[in-house]
Design a protein around this motif. Sequence first.
Motif, PDB file in Angstrom:
ATOM      1  N   GLU A 150     -71.472  75.180   5.094  1.00  0.00           N
ATOM      2  CA  GLU A 150     -72.643  74.774   5.872  1.00  0.00           C
ATOM      3  C   GLU A 150     -72.488  75.105   7.357  1.00  0.00           C
ATOM      4  N   MET A 153     -72.413  78.996   7.827  1.00  0.00           N
ATOM      5  CA  MET A 153     -73.702  79.647   7.593  1.00  0.00           C
ATOM      6  C   MET A 153     -74.735  79.266   8.648  1.00  0.00           C
ATOM      7  N   ALA A 157     -76.477  81.827  11.095  1.00  0.00           N
ATOM      8  CA  ALA A 157     -77.932  82.014  11.006  1.00  0.00           C
ATOM      9  C   ALA A 157     -78.581  81.840  12.376  1.00  0.00           C
ATOM     10  N   GLY A 161     -79.939  85.147  13.795  1.00  0.00           N
ATOM     11  CA  GLY A 161     -81.387  85.015  13.906  1.00  0.00           C
ATOM     12  C   GLY A 161     -81.842  85.159  15.354  1.00  0.00           C
ATOM     13  N   GLN A 183     -89.531  80.127  18.746  1.00  0.00           N
ATOM     14  CA  GLN A 183     -90.579  80.246  17.725  1.00  0.00           C
ATOM     15  C   GLN A 183     -90.033  80.942  16.467  1.00  0.00           C
ATOM     16  N   ALA A 184     -89.275  82.019  16.679  1.00  0.00           N
ATOM     17  CA  ALA A 184     -88.743  82.789  15.552  1.00  0.00           C
ATOM     18  C   ALA A 184     -87.754  81.944  14.737  1.00  0.00           C
ATOM     19  N   ARG A 186     -87.753  78.755  14.458  1.00  0.00           N
ATOM     20  CA  ARG A 186     -88.522  77.743  13.717  1.00  0.00           C
ATOM     21  C   ARG A 186     -89.074  78.330  12.420  1.00  0.00           C
ATOM     22  N   ILE A 187     -89.417  79.613  12.445  1.00  0.00           N
ATOM     23  CA  ILE A 187     -89.954  80.256  11.233  1.00  0.00           C
ATOM     24  C   ILE A 187     -88.879  80.378  10.157  1.00  0.00           C
ATOM     25  N   ILE A 188     -87.670  80.814  10.560  1.00  0.00           N
ATOM     26  CA  ILE A 188     -86.683  81.173   9.528  1.00  0.00           C
ATOM     27  C   ILE A 188     -85.727  80.048   9.143  1.00  0.00           C
ATOM     28  N   LEU A 189     -85.394  79.151  10.084  1.00  0.00           N
ATOM     29  CA  LEU A 189     -84.284  78.230   9.801  1.00  0.00           C
ATOM     30  C   LEU A 189     -84.767  76.947   9.140  1.00  0.00           C
ATOM     31  N   ALA A 190     -84.033  76.523   8.137  1.00  0.00           N
ATOM     32  CA  ALA A 190     -84.300  75.229   7.529  1.00  0.00           C
ATOM     33  C   ALA A 190     -84.033  74.156   8.570  1.00  0.00           C
ATOM     34  N   PRO A 191     -84.934  73.179   8.694  1.00  0.00           N
ATOM     35  CA  PRO A 191     -84.686  72.120   9.677  1.00  0.00           C
ATOM     36  C   PRO A 191     -83.426  71.342   9.298  1.00  0.00           C
ATOM     37  N   ARG A 195     -81.231  67.897   5.425  1.00  0.00           N
ATOM     38  CA  ARG A 195     -79.971  67.725   4.678  1.00  0.00           C
ATOM     39  C   ARG A 195     -79.244  66.469   5.128  1.00  0.00           C
TER      40      ARG A 195
ATOM     41  N   LEU B 149     -93.929  89.156  13.490  1.00  0.00           N
ATOM     42  CA  LEU B 149     -92.741  88.327  13.734  1.00  0.00           C
ATOM     43  C   LEU B 149     -92.261  87.663  12.452  1.00  0.00           C
ATOM     44  N   MET B 153     -88.719  88.652  10.895  1.00  0.00           N
ATOM     45  CA  MET B 153     -87.678  87.633  10.990  1.00  0.00           C
ATOM     46  C   MET B 153     -87.214  87.153   9.620  1.00  0.00           C
ATOM     47  N   ARG B 154     -88.157  86.972   8.705  1.00  0.00           N
ATOM     48  CA  ARG B 154     -87.747  86.469   7.390  1.00  0.00           C
ATOM     49  C   ARG B 154     -86.942  87.508   6.612  1.00  0.00           C
ATOM     50  N   ASP B 164     -73.742  87.413   5.686  1.00  0.00           N
ATOM     51  CA  ASP B 164     -72.834  86.347   6.153  1.00  0.00           C
ATOM     52  C   ASP B 164     -72.272  85.562   4.975  1.00  0.00           C
ATOM     53  N   ILE B 187     -79.231  76.670   2.114  1.00  0.00           N
ATOM     54  CA  ILE B 187     -78.830  75.839   3.253  1.00  0.00           C
ATOM     55  C   ILE B 187     -79.544  76.271   4.535  1.00  0.00           C
ATOM     56  N   ILE B 188     -79.585  77.587   4.775  1.00  0.00           N
ATOM     57  CA  ILE B 188     -80.045  78.029   6.103  1.00  0.00           C
ATOM     58  C   ILE B 188     -81.521  78.345   6.201  1.00  0.00           C
ATOM     59  N   LEU B 189     -82.138  78.829   5.115  1.00  0.00           N
ATOM     60  CA  LEU B 189     -83.490  79.372   5.255  1.00  0.00           C
ATOM     61  C   LEU B 189     -84.554  78.314   5.052  1.00  0.00           C
ATOM     62  N   ALA B 190     -85.559  78.353   5.928  1.00  0.00           N
ATOM     63  CA  ALA B 190     -86.732  77.483   5.734  1.00  0.00           C
ATOM     64  C   ALA B 190     -87.427  77.901   4.451  1.00  0.00           C
ATOM     65  N   PRO B 191     -87.811  76.938   3.613  1.00  0.00           N
ATOM     66  CA  PRO B 191     -88.503  77.314   2.383  1.00  0.00           C
ATOM     67  C   PRO B 191     -89.833  77.986   2.729  1.00  0.00           C
ATOM     68  N   ARG B 195     -94.912  77.094   5.016  1.00  0.00           N
ATOM     69  CA  ARG B 195     -95.837  77.765   5.940  1.00  0.00           C
ATOM     70  C   ARG B 195     -97.069  78.265   5.192  1.00  0.00           C
TER      71      ARG B 195
END
Lengths: 197, 197
Positions: A150, A153, A157, A161, A183-184, A186-191, A195, B149, B153-154, B164, B187-191, B195
């Motif tokens: 965790e 990664m 990321a 990212g 902003q970018a 926020r799009i890709i990373l899991a909050p 967890r 974007l 980004m995704r 990684d 773990i890392i990626l926003a589902p 969106r």
Amino acid sequence: MEPKRIGRPPEVDAEGVARTAVRMFVERGFSNVTMDDIAHEVGLNRRTLFRYFRSKNELVWGGSAEAVTRLRRELADVPTGVDPFRAAQAAYVRSLVFPDEALEVTRQRLVLIASSDALSAFGAANQELVRRIIATFIADRGDRDVDSLEVAMRSAALVHGGHDALMWWARFGAGPPAALVEQALRIILAPPSVRPA
Amino acid sequence: MEPKRIGRPPEVDAEGVARTAVRMFVERGFSNVTMDDIAHEVGLNRRTLFRYFRSKNELVWGGSAEAVTRLRRELADVPTGVDPFRAAQAAYVRSLVFPDEALEVTRQRLVLIASSDALSAFGAANQELVRRIIATFIADRGDRDVDSLEVAMRSAALVHGGHDALMWWARFGAGPPAALVEQALRIILAPPSVRPA
């Protein structure tokens, strides 16, 4: 008291030298410009130039050392008790705030980096340093193993990212990069909060 | 009818040659082994070896071409109407399924890549190819701009996060890598579904 040196060079505007070098790389191509060309252009002798920048790579990646310093300071200022993932992400974004007058040269630097394998490889080492700083912060604050899946990664990321977002900004973005990176991410990373700690 | 060539080389086991080369790189260091050393070790002449592998880089990155082929096939098989981000992620993970007997050489390949700037740079070009394939799939299926974007980004987060995760697997992982990559990406990626489409 030491004797005064003869011919001592005047104070060097290192940032100005780097800016000139980046402009030369953009105009003529990174591999076509030598350290001698740069020394000649900025009116320094070769030895003085090398005292400030050990390689062409350092002239392009010059801004990154300051970003690392800002990141370390931001992380040190994080109060205890906050979510370390969230705090690391915010500190990382804040470390990417450049002065307005540095935006255009920052963009040129990133475009150069994207165009050169040698510059990318030099930058990968810098990214690994930043990732390690962030992973260590998260591990210490969150009482986790720095090499756990965790922590490894999430730190990767964030940094990779962020780099991808900066590259997108260099090609398409307007305004300062930090807001776009935020902003970018926020799009890709899991909050982090989804967890359990 | 063409005359039969004299001294025609026998069928070459390309995967076996790559496996031997990787073992030699691990034992002696990537930069200390030449193409001639490899040709000698596997009993091929230099020209024949170069017909199969144009460089030492290709000997290490050999497995990636097959992964790209698998990814293209997986993406082509995705039915219409499903979430393109989710489908791309699943297809990408499936493209990383290696035969059990290739696990150990895959691990050695990744460790080598992590240890060499030249190999990393060679791999970055391959990652950009994979990212582009995924971004194009998402853009086509989701009716979006490939350089937007979100798509940029995704697709980058998926491919760089996957890389990684593979590197983490090479250092610490047990068992096959695809399951670990899937776990790491969760773990890392926003589902994608959080969106709006």
